[in-house]
Design an enzyme around this catalytic site. Structure first.
Site, PDB file in Angstrom:
ATOM      1  N   ASP A  43      -4.186   1.021 -11.633  1.00 34.24           N
ATOM      2  CA  ASP A  43      -2.760   0.895 -10.798  1.00 34.24           C
ATOM      3  C   ASP A  43      -3.451   0.726  -9.089  1.00 34.24           C
ATOM      4  OD1 ASP A  43      -3.701   3.499 -10.763  1.00 34.24           O
ATOM      5  OD2 ASP A  43      -1.712   4.266 -11.634  1.00 34.24           O
ATOM      6  N   ARG A  53      -5.378  13.125  -1.829  1.00 35.20           N
ATOM      7  CA  ARG A  53      -4.490  14.310  -1.477  1.00 35.20           C
ATOM      8  C   ARG A  53      -5.119  14.921  -0.127  1.00 35.20           C
ATOM      9  NH1 ARG A  53      -2.126  16.476  -7.068  1.00 35.20           N
ATOM     10  NH2 ARG A  53      -2.865  14.967  -8.399  1.00 35.20           N
ATOM     11  N   GLU A  69       6.651   7.545  -8.855  1.00 30.60           N
ATOM     12  CA  GLU A  69       6.699   6.198  -8.446  1.00 30.60           C
ATOM     13  C   GLU A  69       7.909   5.461  -8.543  1.00 30.60           C
ATOM     14  OE1 GLU A  69       3.057   7.856  -9.484  1.00 30.60           O
ATOM     15  OE2 GLU A  69       4.723   7.899 -10.507  1.00 30.60           O
TER      16      GLU A  69
END
Length: 560
Positions: free
Chosen positions: A303, A175, A436
């Site tokens: 992921d 981020r 996503e």
């Protein structure tokens, strides 16, 4: 007769000048001849050198000409593809971003996230201005110049990393570091690179472990690093293996190799015991570098490791120097295919989770990044295999779209179950504005040109507008069945969800996938090849760039 005699004399005179004896008997003439000979050699050598340098410059100019020609062709193509429907939809998404940002500015300026219903800010990331930094590139891409400038000034004057705060290395990297680097690549403003270097230096001690596998939590003020208590001392796969893009990019831009060395050592360590199917459990021992017996998943905590294998290869411009990333990724995709299940009697394809030797009939919405990843990676395969991978991406995208379409609110739950002989059902029923599925629709549309993916994205956007937009910002839902709202505007809604929607309705050459690679927080980073000649070309073009422009996520939840 006289002419013939004169001609013979002249021939003899010319002949003596090339006889060595002539010069040995005349030292002054010898010196002159040597000097002349040296000058002649130097002149020839200099011309050859100039010719080589000229050829290099001509080569660079030819490549620049090719790039400009492509830009012109793209512009012509964009004029066709940027139809009134896309322009209208893009403006609607821009309006949504402006509404979200204005609410943040009004009620939570400088704080990490906005709570729209109570109209206040919260420092859920230690007071690093997470939403502000996460939104920088979205503001720039959407042409919100005044808002970008105010955010830039806050970064320059108020962003401070000397916090007595236990920060997530992963979340802070994707981020904050990612957001700053992207803002630098887009704007060319060095204040972003300076701040990016500062936060990276704060995070670096996390990699000081016996194996080089980083701890996942670090105190920003004191540099003390450790893992969360609930992981029993282990590091998390996604958290430890998803910092490559940001730290490699920082080394490229600062010319300091230390950042790249730390994160590439992680991949080297994991490569030592990389399994034949390329699937790693979610827990890794930071002391030994070995994996612990635990779940295998493309959802939470697994992921983005797989995503970064592919994208690190792309970031290096697919050269020999980064070939091992692609090889590891292709191995992991063989493993992913072993997890694929096709639901009967319905037509839904999903990625199961693996615990021991058993497959779980569950898929996280977080795993819906996979269709986009597969589509992106399919173009590195040969004929036949590429079509198989792309077809699988399209099957999974249909499932992810239906995560949205099968609920009353048309917004997806957090995860889904696929019980035998039954339709899929919502498991955890909240929606926290995740990106996503939209992300995958963006990639599939860019890579196939199929407008169906734009239609699906527009339907999802309208569902957000209907259910999540309130007067003071955007909120998630506590339950996608009832539509009951929560009180949090996640930073990734502005950084990812709205950005991918905006790009879904923008011309393909805008933030081209040939020139940019997106980190797992949707921050585009400029692709820089590691080849020496092309690197020189990249530097040659760097000063011009600014003029061309007119685990993904936190695994916590507010409901735990």
């Amino acid at each position: 007769m006289g002419k013939k005699s004169s001609s013979s004399s002249l021939s003899l005179l010319e002949w003596q000048y090339i006889r060595p004896r002539y010069y040995l008997e005349r030292p002054d003439q010898l010196a002159f001849a040597v000097i002349f000979f040296v000058l002649l050699i130097w002149l020839v050598w200099d011309r050859q050198t100039l010719t080589h340098e000229h050829q290099m410059e001509v080569s660079i100019l030819k490549e620049e000409l090719t790039r400009l020609q492509k830009t012109l062709e793209d512009s012509k193509s964009n004029a066709i593809q940027d139809n009134p429907i896309n322009i209208h939809r893009r403006e609607k998404v821009r309006d949504a971003m402006l509404h979200a940002w204005t609410s943040y500015e009004k009620y939570a300026w400088g704080q990490d996230e906005l709570q729209p219903q109570t109209m206040n800010g919260v420092d859920s990331f230690g007071g690093l201005g997470a939403t502000l930094v996460d939104s920088l590139d979205t503001l720039f891409i959407m042409g919100l110049k005044d808002q970008f400038q105010r955010a830039r000034d806050w970064v320059a004057n108020s962003l401070n990393f000397n916090k007595d705060y236990e920060a997530s290395v992963f979340e802070t990297t994707i981020r904050v570091l990612g957001g700053l680097l992207s803002a630098y690549d887009l704007s060319g403003d060095k204040v972003f690179l300076e701040k990016a270097t500062n936060i990276a230096d704060k995070l670096l001690p996390a990699w000081n472990t016996p194996s080089g596998i980083p701890y996942n939590i670090i105190n920003l003020a004191y540099g003390n690093a450790h893992n969360p208590h609930w992981s029993r001392g282990d590091s998390i796969l996604a958290d430890s293996g998803s910092e490559q893009l940001e730290f490699i990019a920082l080394s490229q831009r600062t010319k300091d190799p230390k950042y790249q060395e730390k994160v590439e050592n992680v991949i080297k360590e994991l490569h030592k015991t990389f399994p034949a199917d390329g699937l790693l459990p979610i827990y890794i021992n930071p002391h030994t570098g070995t994996t612990s017996s635990s779940k295998i998943t493309f959802g939470a905590m697994g992921d983005s490791f797989y995503e970064y294998l592919l994208k690190a290869w792309m970031q290096g411009n697919k050269t020999e120097a980064v070939k091992h990333y692609r090889e590891m990724w292709e191995t992991s995709m063989k493993g992913l295919r072993s997890l694929i299940q096709r639901k009967k009697p319905s037509s839904f394809t999903y990625i199961s989770e693996k615990i021991g030797n058993s497959l779980s009939e569950k898929m996280d919405e977080l795993a819906c990044f996979a269709p986009g990843m597969l589509a992106l990676g399919s173009y590195g395969y040969g004929p036949g295999e590429a079509e198989i991978i792309l077809s699988l991406a399209e099957e999974l995208a249909w499932t992810c779209y239906n995560f949205y379409q099968t609920t009353p609110t048309k917004l997806a739950g957090e995860n889904y179950f696929f019980p035998a002989e039954q339709d899929m059902s919502v498991g955890t029923s909240w929606n926290i504005l995740r990106p996503e599925t939209v992300e995958s629709l963006f990639y599939l549309w860019r890579l196939t040109g199929n407008n169906t993916y734009q239609e699906w994205g527009w339907n999802i956007f309208q569902a957000f507008e209907t259910n999540s937009r309130i007067e003071t910002g955007y909120v998630g839902l506590k339950d996608v069945k009832t539509g009951v709202k929560d009180n949090m505007m996640q930073s990734f809604f502005l950084a990812e969800t709205l950005k991918y929607l905006y790009l879904l309705f923008s011309p393909p050459a805008f933030i081209s996938l040939e020139e940019w690679v997106f980190n797992t927080e949707a921050h585009p980073l400029k692709i820089v090849t590691r080849d020496a000649h092309e690197r020189r070309l990249a530097v040659y073009q760097e000063d011009k760039f600014a003029h061309h422009f007119g685990g993904r996520k936190e695994h916590r939840s507010d409901y735990n």
